[in-house]
Design an enzyme around this catalytic site. Structure first.
Site, PDB file in Angstrom:
ATOM      1  N   GLY A   1      24.869  99.933  93.834  1.00  0.00           N
ATOM      2  CA  GLY A   1      24.897  98.958  92.746  1.00  0.00           C
ATOM      3  C   GLY A   1      25.975  99.248  91.709  1.00  0.00           C
ATOM      4  CG  HIS A   2      26.362  96.330  88.602  1.00  0.00           C
ATOM      5  ND1 HIS A   2      26.494  95.388  87.621  1.00  0.00           N
ATOM      6  CD2 HIS A   2      25.038  96.447  88.815  1.00  0.00           C
ATOM      7  CE1 HIS A   2      25.322  94.959  87.275  1.00  0.00           C
ATOM      8  NE2 HIS A   2      24.405  95.569  87.974  1.00  0.00           N
ATOM      9  N   GLY A   3      28.157 100.229  88.726  1.00  0.00           N
ATOM     10  CA  GLY A   3      28.161 101.289  87.728  1.00  0.00           C
ATOM     11  C   GLY A   3      27.471 102.559  88.185  1.00  0.00           C
TER      12      GLY A   3
END
Lengths: 324, 324, 324
Positions: A219-221
């Site tokens: 997932g993002h980050g």
């Protein structure tokens, strides 16, 4: 390549027990191997096959004995197996060099020397791909993402897709531009159809030498440290940071905004909802640490029996109260 | 774009507490932000970072206080954050307009004005794509499917693949032609490598404004209402109807032929096996409604303790019986 | 095609109860059907719709009765439904024949007569594709893999990607060349974005007539027997052998190096950790056989109640001890 068992043993650091003169040119499982083939024993489950294998020789742990087949004894037979596959078979030879004309590399992207880009792959604006990478067919790298050297993207892998980020306001999900990037460090390998989402801000990082199986998502980050192994159908949610040498079983998940230490092991199908220290071994959903967590998962199978035991207790206690 | 904190506050409906004169041109997390950058506080977990952040100003909830950093206080800091990212950074600028020559759009398909189709994307016969859509690389729309306006398909998303429908007869699985379609309504966004299956008959519908993460699947003939959020690795099986504003966590599943109401929330990894009314919050597999369902999932972690308590009860009761 | 209900009944082996004269040219669900349409009843859940459907006739089980709609009674209404969809609607007509110029077929690959290869598909070196196969857009077949006749690969499916195999030595994961192949036997269908990994040595096999849904993975060296059905988001790990007529629910997993018999059924979300005999029906994670396994999964939902019952027992026993 063809080698005698003695020559092979020397190259992989093994000791021949038995006749080392036979020549081998390929490696095969104990069950399938025949003349001219070497085999290997790394999983004790298959030890009984030493009694029937027709392999010319068998790479095996130091403690192994056989009165019928030549052994190539070594400390780490699985590592020796890998070396042997490389020696006898080698890695895939690509059907073309460089960027295939049916690939699409944006004119502002940079592709390092020795990198192979297969047909149908897409490298977006300003993306930077290091040296000696392999980008298999239909893999996609969105704009601005950065791949180190010797990175492999298998077919259909997607790097830098927008993170799943919306601000919900009045029942409407407003898309948050995902202005960060993805950084895949050196020697990362991403399986077929897996995805690594670009960060909302900053970057999503997959550390050097981490290997991700097919159909997994980062997932993002999120930050995954170096030396990890992530099995298929697993997901790490956004903004979670995980240290080095993660091992994550299949269909496991880690929630967002968590911190996991180094050398963490997550069992298949586990669902991690809390931070975990170095060396944690996590089982179940929600996951708890072993040995408790492991017991917990195993005890799940005891539920029908537990219900029966409670019923008996209730009955006996009820009877005793009535006796009174 | 560069704005002073005061100018930014006015645009996002925030009140400046502190000095609003500093100019900012980008947004960054509390940890990473520096001079010339604004940050935001939306998750209370990160509140302590106000003491150390080097951001020029911080978008924050109305109740927030700080004696060291300028605050931009507002009702909904996450929404204000989104607005700020749009103002300062904007959405992705595409490297080309219209249909890229390396895409394949069937001659009978219709693609609306303002729609961008990336290389490697495939739009099948008679498919209709609305206006201002974005079809990222290698996304696929099968024949006859219909996309509304402002629909986004991320890389590798597949719309209208055949539903998994076979009639098994004499041990053979006979394929049922899937003659229905998929309809993605306005403002739907589909993540990378997710799939939406065409209906056997009629249509599979994803309602307006519903957002689906990577690696999720919507089965044939399902209807997902407007305003939903479906996280990665989740699946909704065929012929299930779900109302508006569904929230579905990662790795969750919903069985086929069910009816779920509006505003239903499904926890990560839950497995929904039964119909559920409006507002249901579902946990576990098989899923049960909160608070029971949530307790149930949490109590799973108590199993080793429960077994111990039952053992003690049995022992004490046994001793008392023997005493007798 | 247009047929009277009587003509249709004859073709599908059904008996008309009521007026067989009406002409039908398409099939639709009980709820949506209108004049000129036949419908079907295969799932008893929908029987009540016989009272309101506007279909011209309904394919139904032999025991069904209706005083308002013509029935086409038969032994296996779902099979008759399939036959009717084929008769009235037929299978997809492809927009082109043979290999599309926007596909990439390596010059050393072999593609059988009647096989359709869509744009963006990739067929690697020395791969052999049988006759009458359908390779949808952006599906990928790696080098040396073998597909039988009438095999379908949906969009984005990846066949023959490297198995997830590394020898870890000194904290470094050394890639083991995956020198085996994948063999998909006749009539196999692979869903969108699913992956089948090539074996390390030897081959990964998917048996004749086995159907795999979207987003599933078959690990390296696994053997799935003929006639299986594998639902989406499921995974079978490496070196596992499963017999014929497997049924595997969604989001289920099977660990590596196992042996499962014929006619094994694995419930959705189950996690199989042990060998299982012919006919096993497996529930839960870790999976246990029904009826125990099914009870176990269901009892999970009883945990809050069980804790309460234990608490009461402890209280009552405690009071009795104090009384003493």
């Amino acid at each position: 390549m063809t080698l005698t068992l003695s020559e092979l043993a020397e190259k992989i650091g093994a000791v021949v027990v038995g006749d080392g003169a036979a020549a081998v040119s390929s490696i095969q499982t104990l069950e399938e191997a025949g003349a001219g083939q070497v085999s290997f024993l790394a999983n004790p489950k298959y030890e009984k096959l030493l009694a029937t294998t027709r392999a010319a020789g068998v790479i095996a742990p130091k403690s192994t004995r056989s009165d019928r087949v030549t052994l190539l004894r070594c400390d780490d037979p699985y590592y020796a197996f890998m070396q042997t596959v490389v020696l006898l078979h080698g890695y895939r030879r690509h059907p073309h060099a460089g960027v295939h004309p049916q690939a699409h590399v944006d004119s502002s992207a940079v592709v390092g020397a020795g990198t192979v880009v297969y047909p149908g792959a897409f490298i977006g604006p300003r993306a930077r791909i290091g040296r000696d990478c392999i980008i298999y067919p239909n893999a996609v790298v969105y704009d601005d993402c950065v791949l180190g050297d010797r990175v492999t993207l298998h077919a259909g892998a997607v790097i830098g897709v927008d993170g799943f980020g919306y601000a919900t306001h009045g029942g409407v999900h407003h898309k948050i531009p995902q202005v960060g990037i993805v950084e895949l460090q050196d020697d990362v390998e991403i399986g077929a159809n897996s995805t690594v989402q670009r960060a909302t801000l900053g970057k999503t990082v997959v550390g050097a030498g981490t290997k991700i199986d097919d159909l997994a998502i980062i997932g993002h980050g999120a930050t995954i440290g170096p030396g990890g192994l992530i099995v298929s159908l697993s997901g790490v949610a956004g903004s979670t940071t995980i240290g080095h040498h993660l091992i994550m079983g299949g269909q496991a998940g880690v929630a967002g905004h968590l911190n996991l230490g180094n050398h963490v092991t997550i069992a298949a199908k586990a669902g991690v909802m809390n931070d975990a220290p170095d060396g944690a071994v996590l089982y179940g959903a929600p996951a708890t640490a072993a040995p408790h967590g492991k017991k917990n998962v195993t005890l799940g199978a005891l539920l029908p029996e537990l219900v029966e035991r409670i019923r008996k207790l209730e009955k006996r206690l009820g009877e005793r109260l009535e006796e009174k």
